[in-house]
Write a protein that holds these residues in place. Sequence first.
Motif, PDB file in Angstrom:
ATOM      1  N   THR A 270      23.932  -5.775 -28.450  1.00 25.57           N
ATOM      2  CA  THR A 270      23.759  -6.742 -29.532  1.00 25.57           C
ATOM      3  C   THR A 270      22.930  -6.149 -30.662  1.00 25.57           C
ATOM      4  O   THR A 270      23.267  -6.297 -31.846  1.00 25.57           O
ATOM      5  CB  THR A 270      23.086  -8.018 -28.993  1.00 25.57           C
ATOM      6  N   ALA A 271      21.841  -5.462 -30.313  1.00 21.37           N
ATOM      7  CA  ALA A 271      20.992  -4.846 -31.339  1.00 21.37           C
ATOM      8  C   ALA A 271      21.750  -3.759 -32.086  1.00 21.37           C
ATOM      9  O   ALA A 271      21.638  -3.650 -33.313  1.00 21.37           O
ATOM     10  CB  ALA A 271      19.734  -4.280 -30.702  1.00 21.37           C
ATOM     11  N   LEU A 272      22.541  -2.971 -31.379  1.00 26.45           N
ATOM     12  CA  LEU A 272      23.311  -1.918 -32.048  1.00 26.45           C
ATOM     13  C   LEU A 272      24.426  -2.498 -32.914  1.00 26.45           C
ATOM     14  O   LEU A 272      24.720  -1.962 -33.982  1.00 26.45           O
ATOM     15  CB  LEU A 272      23.877  -0.948 -31.014  1.00 26.45           C
ATOM     16  N   ASN A 273      25.052  -3.584 -32.479  1.00 27.45           N
ATOM     17  CA  ASN A 273      26.075  -4.228 -33.302  1.00 27.45           C
ATOM     18  C   ASN A 273      25.480  -4.784 -34.591  1.00 27.45           C
ATOM     19  O   ASN A 273      26.077  -4.662 -35.660  1.00 27.45           O
ATOM     20  CB  ASN A 273      26.779  -5.337 -32.526  1.00 27.45           C
ATOM     21  N   ARG A 274      24.306  -5.411 -34.496  1.00 24.71           N
ATOM     22  CA  ARG A 274      23.641  -5.898 -35.711  1.00 24.71           C
ATOM     23  C   ARG A 274      23.280  -4.732 -36.630  1.00 24.71           C
ATOM     24  O   ARG A 274      23.364  -4.849 -37.849  1.00 24.71           O
ATOM     25  CB  ARG A 274      22.382  -6.674 -35.348  1.00 24.71           C
ATOM     26  N   CYS A 275      22.899  -3.631 -36.045  1.00 23.63           N
ATOM     27  CA  CYS A 275      22.515  -2.447 -36.810  1.00 23.63           C
ATOM     28  C   CYS A 275      23.710  -1.877 -37.577  1.00 23.63           C
ATOM     29  O   CYS A 275      23.557  -1.431 -38.704  1.00 23.63           O
ATOM     30  CB  CYS A 275      21.938  -1.401 -35.863  1.00 23.63           C
ATOM     31  N   THR A 276      24.890  -1.883 -36.964  1.00 25.73           N
ATOM     32  CA  THR A 276      26.067  -1.306 -37.613  1.00 25.73           C
ATOM     33  C   THR A 276      26.644  -2.211 -38.688  1.00 25.73           C
ATOM     34  O   THR A 276      27.367  -1.740 -39.558  1.00 25.73           O
ATOM     35  CB  THR A 276      27.171  -0.996 -36.589  1.00 25.73           C
ATOM     36  N   ARG A 277      26.335  -3.498 -38.649  1.00 24.44           N
ATOM     37  CA  ARG A 277      26.889  -4.428 -39.634  1.00 24.44           C
ATOM     38  C   ARG A 277      26.089  -4.489 -40.928  1.00 24.44           C
ATOM     39  O   ARG A 277      26.540  -5.066 -41.903  1.00 24.44           O
ATOM     40  CB  ARG A 277      26.959  -5.827 -39.038  1.00 24.44           C
ATOM     41  N   THR A 278      24.900  -3.907 -40.943  1.00 23.83           N
ATOM     42  CA  THR A 278      24.066  -3.987 -42.125  1.00 23.83           C
ATOM     43  C   THR A 278      23.391  -2.641 -42.363  1.00 23.83           C
ATOM     44  O   THR A 278      23.331  -1.804 -41.466  1.00 23.83           O
ATOM     45  CB  THR A 278      22.999  -5.093 -41.973  1.00 23.83           C
ATOM     46  N   THR A 279      22.910  -2.436 -43.575  1.00 24.01           N
ATOM     47  CA  THR A 279      22.182  -1.208 -43.892  1.00 24.01           C
ATOM     48  C   THR A 279      20.683  -1.464 -43.935  1.00 24.01           C
ATOM     49  O   THR A 279      19.922  -0.630 -44.396  1.00 24.01           O
ATOM     50  CB  THR A 279      22.641  -0.652 -45.254  1.00 24.01           C
ATOM     51  N   ASP A 280      20.267  -2.618 -43.417  1.00 26.34           N
ATOM     52  CA  ASP A 280      18.856  -2.966 -43.402  1.00 26.34           C
ATOM     53  C   ASP A 280      18.115  -2.067 -42.414  1.00 26.34           C
ATOM     54  O   ASP A 280      18.484  -1.964 -41.250  1.00 26.34           O
ATOM     55  CB  ASP A 280      18.691  -4.439 -43.004  1.00 26.34           C
TER      56      ASP A 280
ATOM     57  N   GLN B 181      15.259  -2.508 -41.143  1.00 30.28           N
ATOM     58  CA  GLN B 181      14.575  -3.290 -40.113  1.00 30.28           C
ATOM     59  C   GLN B 181      15.487  -3.496 -38.901  1.00 30.28           C
ATOM     60  O   GLN B 181      15.026  -3.444 -37.769  1.00 30.28           O
ATOM     61  CB  GLN B 181      14.123  -4.631 -40.661  1.00 30.28           C
ATOM     62  N   GLU B 182      16.772  -3.736 -39.129  1.00 26.43           N
ATOM     63  CA  GLU B 182      17.723  -3.875 -38.030  1.00 26.43           C
ATOM     64  C   GLU B 182      17.849  -2.565 -37.255  1.00 26.43           C
ATOM     65  O   GLU B 182      17.949  -2.563 -36.032  1.00 26.43           O
ATOM     66  CB  GLU B 182      19.103  -4.306 -38.552  1.00 26.43           C
ATOM     67  N   THR B 183      17.821  -1.445 -37.984  1.00 30.52           N
ATOM     68  CA  THR B 183      17.888  -0.142 -37.337  1.00 30.52           C
ATOM     69  C   THR B 183      16.650   0.102 -36.483  1.00 30.52           C
ATOM     70  O   THR B 183      16.743   0.563 -35.344  1.00 30.52           O
ATOM     71  CB  THR B 183      18.031   0.970 -38.387  1.00 30.52           C
ATOM     72  N   GLU B 184      15.495  -0.216 -37.018  1.00 28.26           N
ATOM     73  CA  GLU B 184      14.253  -0.059 -36.259  1.00 28.26           C
ATOM     74  C   GLU B 184      14.245  -0.967 -35.026  1.00 28.26           C
ATOM     75  O   GLU B 184      13.757  -0.573 -33.966  1.00 28.26           O
ATOM     76  CB  GLU B 184      13.046  -0.350 -37.144  1.00 28.26           C
ATOM     77  N   GLU B 185      14.790  -2.164 -35.171  1.00 27.68           N
ATOM     78  CA  GLU B 185      14.881  -3.087 -34.036  1.00 27.68           C
ATOM     79  C   GLU B 185      15.800  -2.515 -32.952  1.00 27.68           C
ATOM     80  O   GLU B 185      15.495  -2.598 -31.759  1.00 27.68           O
ATOM     81  CB  GLU B 185      15.392  -4.451 -34.494  1.00 27.68           C
ATOM     82  N   ALA B 186      16.928  -1.920 -33.359  1.00 25.46           N
ATOM     83  CA  ALA B 186      17.855  -1.324 -32.391  1.00 25.46           C
ATOM     84  C   ALA B 186      17.196  -0.169 -31.643  1.00 25.46           C
ATOM     85  O   ALA B 186      17.347  -0.045 -30.429  1.00 25.46           O
ATOM     86  CB  ALA B 186      19.120  -0.846 -33.099  1.00 25.46           C
ATOM     87  N   VAL B 187      16.452   0.652 -32.359  1.00 24.17           N
ATOM     88  CA  VAL B 187      15.756   1.771 -31.713  1.00 24.17           C
ATOM     89  C   VAL B 187      14.681   1.244 -30.767  1.00 24.17           C
ATOM     90  O   VAL B 187      14.498   1.765 -29.663  1.00 24.17           O
ATOM     91  CB  VAL B 187      15.161   2.720 -32.775  1.00 24.17           C
ATOM     92  N   SER B 188      13.996   0.190 -31.173  1.00 25.89           N
ATOM     93  CA  SER B 188      12.969  -0.415 -30.324  1.00 25.89           C
ATOM     94  C   SER B 188      13.572  -0.979 -29.035  1.00 25.89           C
ATOM     95  O   SER B 188      13.024  -0.789 -27.943  1.00 25.89           O
ATOM     96  CB  SER B 188      12.240  -1.514 -31.093  1.00 25.89           C
ATOM     97  N   VAL B 189      14.699  -1.664 -29.161  1.00 25.47           N
ATOM     98  CA  VAL B 189      15.381  -2.213 -27.986  1.00 25.47           C
ATOM     99  C   VAL B 189      15.847  -1.074 -27.082  1.00 25.47           C
ATOM    100  O   VAL B 189      15.721  -1.156 -25.857  1.00 25.47           O
ATOM    101  CB  VAL B 189      16.560  -3.114 -28.411  1.00 25.47           C
ATOM    102  N   TRP B 190      16.360  -0.003 -27.680  1.00 28.49           N
ATOM    103  CA  TRP B 190      16.796   1.136 -26.879  1.00 28.49           C
ATOM    104  C   TRP B 190      15.615   1.735 -26.103  1.00 28.49           C
ATOM    105  O   TRP B 190      15.723   2.004 -24.914  1.00 28.49           O
ATOM    106  CB  TRP B 190      17.427   2.206 -27.764  1.00 28.49           C
ATOM    107  N   ASN B 191      14.497   1.935 -26.788  1.00 25.42           N
ATOM    108  CA  ASN B 191      13.332   2.513 -26.125  1.00 25.42           C
ATOM    109  C   ASN B 191      12.815   1.621 -25.001  1.00 25.42           C
ATOM    110  O   ASN B 191      12.331   2.117 -23.980  1.00 25.42           O
ATOM    111  CB  ASN B 191      12.218   2.791 -27.130  1.00 25.42           C
ATOM    112  N   ARG B 192      12.925   0.322 -25.178  1.00 25.33           N
ATOM    113  CA  ARG B 192      12.475  -0.618 -24.153  1.00 25.33           C
ATOM    114  C   ARG B 192      13.404  -0.611 -22.927  1.00 25.33           C
ATOM    115  O   ARG B 192      12.953  -0.750 -21.793  1.00 25.33           O
ATOM    116  CB  ARG B 192      12.380  -2.021 -24.756  1.00 25.33           C
ATOM    117  N   ASN B 193      14.698  -0.409 -23.149  1.00 25.04           N
ATOM    118  CA  ASN B 193      15.681  -0.523 -22.067  1.00 25.04           C
ATOM    119  C   ASN B 193      16.193   0.808 -21.526  1.00 25.04           C
ATOM    120  O   ASN B 193      16.976   0.820 -20.586  1.00 25.04           O
ATOM    121  CB  ASN B 193      16.886  -1.344 -22.544  1.00 25.04           C
ATOM    122  N   LYS B 194      15.755   1.935 -22.082  1.00 26.25           N
ATOM    123  CA  LYS B 194      16.377   3.194 -21.693  1.00 26.25           C
ATOM    124  C   LYS B 194      16.087   3.608 -20.253  1.00 26.25           C
ATOM    125  O   LYS B 194      16.903   4.281 -19.645  1.00 26.25           O
ATOM    126  CB  LYS B 194      16.027   4.309 -22.673  1.00 26.25           C
TER     127      LYS B 194
END
Length: 94
Positions: free
Chosen positions: A34-44, A46-59
Motif C-alpha cells: 500500500t505504501a509503495l502504491n501510494r508512492c508510485t501514484r504521486t511525486t510527493d 513525503q509519500e516516498t519517505e513514508e514508503a521507505v519508513s514502512v519498508w524499514n519497519r517491515n523488512k
Amino acid sequence: MKRMTIALALLGFIVCTSFVTSDIVISSIDETCTALNRCTRTTDSQETEEAVSVWNRNKKILYAVMNHEDFFEVEKRMTVLDALSGYDDFSGVS
C-alpha cells in the motif's frame, strides 16, 4: 494419556502460532504494498519517505519469507528510492 494431552496441547500451540505468524506476515506485506502504491501514484517526497519508513519497519519480517535474491534486489532499490526521496523533482535525477 498424559502424552496424548501434551501432544494435543503442543499441536494446538503450533496451529495458533502459525495463524498469528501468517497474519503478521500478510499485514506486513499489505502495508508495504500500500505504501509503495501510494508512492508510485504521486511525486510527493513525503509519500516516498513514508514508503521507505514502512519498508524499514517491515523488512525483517519480509526477509524471513521472501526469496533472498529477490529481497536483496528490493533492498537495493529501496536504498535508491531513499536517496531519491531527498529530491523534490525526480525528473531532474538521472
